[in-house]
Design a protein around this motif. Structure first.
Motif, PDB file in Angstrom:
ATOM      1  N   UNK A 296       0.806  -1.221   0.000  1.00 23.69           N
ATOM      2  CA  UNK A 296       0.000   0.000   0.000  1.00 23.69           C
ATOM      3  C   UNK A 296       0.840   1.272   0.000  1.00 23.69           C
ATOM      4  N   UNK A 297       1.894   1.397   0.832  1.00 24.32           N
ATOM      5  CA  UNK A 297       2.746   2.585   0.739  1.00 24.32           C
ATOM      6  C   UNK A 297       3.398   2.743  -0.632  1.00 24.32           C
ATOM      7  N   UNK A 298       3.721   1.616  -1.286  1.00 23.37           N
ATOM      8  CA  UNK A 298       4.280   1.690  -2.640  1.00 23.37           C
ATOM      9  C   UNK A 298       3.283   2.330  -3.598  1.00 23.37           C
ATOM     10  N   UNK A 299       2.032   1.888  -3.531  1.00 20.85           N
ATOM     11  CA  UNK A 299       0.992   2.439  -4.404  1.00 20.85           C
ATOM     12  C   UNK A 299       0.793   3.923  -4.127  1.00 20.85           C
ATOM     13  N   UNK A 300       0.806   4.301  -2.854  1.00 23.05           N
ATOM     14  CA  UNK A 300       0.617   5.709  -2.514  1.00 23.05           C
ATOM     15  C   UNK A 300       1.793   6.569  -2.982  1.00 23.05           C
ATOM     16  N   UNK A 301       3.004   6.053  -2.919  1.00 24.13           N
ATOM     17  CA  UNK A 301       4.163   6.807  -3.411  1.00 24.13           C
ATOM     18  C   UNK A 301       4.050   7.043  -4.913  1.00 24.13           C
ATOM     19  N   UNK A 302       3.594   6.024  -5.650  1.00 24.04           N
ATOM     20  CA  UNK A 302       3.403   6.168  -7.098  1.00 24.04           C
ATOM     21  C   UNK A 302       2.317   7.202  -7.388  1.00 24.04           C
ATOM     22  N   UNK A 303       1.217   7.109  -6.670  1.00 25.57           N
ATOM     23  CA  UNK A 303       0.115   8.047  -6.897  1.00 25.57           C
ATOM     24  C   UNK A 303       0.514   9.476  -6.554  1.00 25.57           C
ATOM     25  N   UNK A 304       1.367   9.621  -5.541  1.00 25.97           N
ATOM     26  CA  UNK A 304       1.822  10.961  -5.179  1.00 25.97           C
ATOM     27  C   UNK A 304       2.653  11.569  -6.296  1.00 25.97           C
ATOM     28  N   UNK A 305       3.531  10.767  -6.898  1.00 29.25           N
ATOM     29  CA  UNK A 305       4.343  11.258  -8.014  1.00 29.25           C
ATOM     30  C   UNK A 305       3.476  11.577  -9.220  1.00 29.25           C
ATOM     31  N   UNK A 306       2.540  10.688  -9.553  1.00 27.31           N
ATOM     32  CA  UNK A 306       1.659  10.924 -10.698  1.00 27.31           C
ATOM     33  C   UNK A 306       0.788  12.160 -10.473  1.00 27.31           C
ATOM     34  N   UNK A 307       0.296  12.322  -9.255  1.00 29.65           N
ATOM     35  CA  UNK A 307      -0.513  13.494  -8.946  1.00 29.65           C
ATOM     36  C   UNK A 307       0.274  14.788  -9.050  1.00 29.65           C
ATOM     37  N   UNK A 308       1.551  14.744  -8.665  1.00 33.04           N
ATOM     38  CA  UNK A 308       2.385  15.942  -8.764  1.00 33.04           C
ATOM     39  C   UNK A 308       2.568  16.365 -10.212  1.00 33.04           C
TER      40      UNK A 308
END
Length: 401
Positions: free
Chosen positions: A60-72
């Protein structure tokens, strides 16, 4: 909803290392997205999921890190399109387009309910960390905040380290009441610099103290920028955060008072639509800094969301000539304003404080605008888009006149 965490020394160390690793992973995902041009959430996750897992993150933290980068990158693209980094070819825009997005080592990290669980009765949380599951981390909040957390908390919570303290920003999905009819008309609010907000009732929220603080901070910033040392840059960052918090606190205080007064008197709130004011208004150089440092949009946004939670209608009116028009007879002339604080109508002789006269004009336009917008069943609630797409797109609720 912001609550303050109370971790012990071991828990604080674990949280700090967790935040650091999550942001290292987000930076890696950001560089890979920049190098490959793959910036969508799903496609970027397929590209870097295995690489981030090898760094020590769980699923789950991996998915959130990816989503944070994509959102940025999605935010960057939107800002470039809106021209917030300057025109094509400008140095600032070229720098933004030619470098990958970077995250601070202590940037906020989202956690969902699989990573973070709340024990509201015990006022504790348990969270995933790089050292395993960490339980019984205490938190403190007000009774009102606890009630909202118990009834309305939904979805993700952000772990934030700010000013040497740890916080959780919990998402609360609070149902808004129906927007009621303004039975007693509208409370007009004139926003300005000398006076931050003046109401049609004559209440003045003076800006003298706020402007004095900002002038003092501006002089200090100039000295530190001229010095240019590492310690000076540290102080500049600290000063920036302190001034932003001071302005936000002032805007919260004013907006709460305005909404409370409108709710108590069964009125709506009428505001000027000040979009693009920085481009429209021409000022002398010493006045430009004051104008550009004053957060028009923030105060308006605070009023909008507090009013929505209280069921108070808000309308935005054309600001043209509200300061030069007479509220008694409607005569418009520059000569009606002999100075900043005085309004004296050249036609009927009506005299009043200039900002109070403007606020009354805004209240009159607000009542007229509400009647027009509610004349047809398909009318939309007139909130400018910059105050939030979810508010701007929402249709009016409650009975129609």
């Amino acid at each position: 909803m912001q609550v303050k965490l109370l971790p012990d020394e071991a828990a604080e160390t674990a949280l700090r290392e967790t935040l650091r690793l999550c942001n290292i992973a987000a930076n890696h995902a950001s560089r890979r997205a920049f190098d490959t041009g793959v910036m969508g959430k799903t496609s970027l996750q397929r590209l870097v999921y295995g690489e981030l897992k090898q760094m020590g993150l769980s699923a789950q933290p991996t998915i959130h890190a990816v989503r944070k980068a994509a959102g940025a990158y999605a935010t960057l693209k939107a800002n470039l399109k809106a021209g917030k980094y300057g025109p094509e070819g400008s140095k600032r825009r070229i720098k933004a387009e030619s470098t990958p997005v970077r995250f601070r080592k202590d940037a906020a990290q989202p956690f969902d309910d699989r990573c973070l669980s709340w024990q509201l009765d015990a006022r504790t949380v348990s969270s995933w960390t790089v050292h395993g599951r960490l339980g019984r981390i205490g938190f403190q909040c007000s009774p009102e905040q606890m009630k909202l957390l118990t009834e309305y908390r939904r979805g993700e919570s952000d772990l934030v380290f700010r000013g040497g303290n740890w916080y959780l920003y919990a998402t609360c999905d609070i149902p808004e009441p129906d927007i009621r009819e303004p039975e007693e008309g509208f409370l007009g609010v004139d926003l300005g610099i000398a006076n931050i907000a003046v109401t049609s009732d004559g209440t003045v929220h003076a800006g003298k103290h706020l402007n004095r603080v900002r002038h003092r901070n501006r002089r200090l910033r100039q000295r530190l920028q001229k010095k240019g040392t590492k310690s000076a840059k540290r102080l500049l960052r600290k000063l920036s955060g302190r001034e932003a918090r001071f302005a936000a606190d002032t805007n919260h205080f004013i907006s709460k008072q305005l909404v409370t007064e409108a709710e108590r008197t069964c009125r709506g709130i009428a505001l000027e639509d000040l979009g693009g004011i920085r481009e429209r208004v021409r000022l002398r150089k010493p006045q430009r800094v004051t104008l550009h440092s004053w957060s028009f949009a923030q105060l308006g946004a605070y009023i909008v969301y507090k009013a929505a939670r209280a069921g108070v209608p808000v309308v935005f009116v054309d600001p043209g000539y509200t300061s030069q028009g007479c509220n008694a007879c409607g005569h418009i002339s520059k000569k009606n304003r002999p100075d900043q604080a005085t309004f004296a109508c050249m036609s009927c002789g009506f005299a009043e404080h200039a900002d109070i006269n403007a606020a009354r004009n805004i209240a009159t336009r607000g009542a007229a605008g509400w009647a027009v917008s509610h004349a047809a069943d398909d009318a939309a609630w007139p909130v400018p888009a910059r105050y939030g797409p979810e508010l701007q797109a929402r249709p009016p609720s409650g009975p129609r006149s």
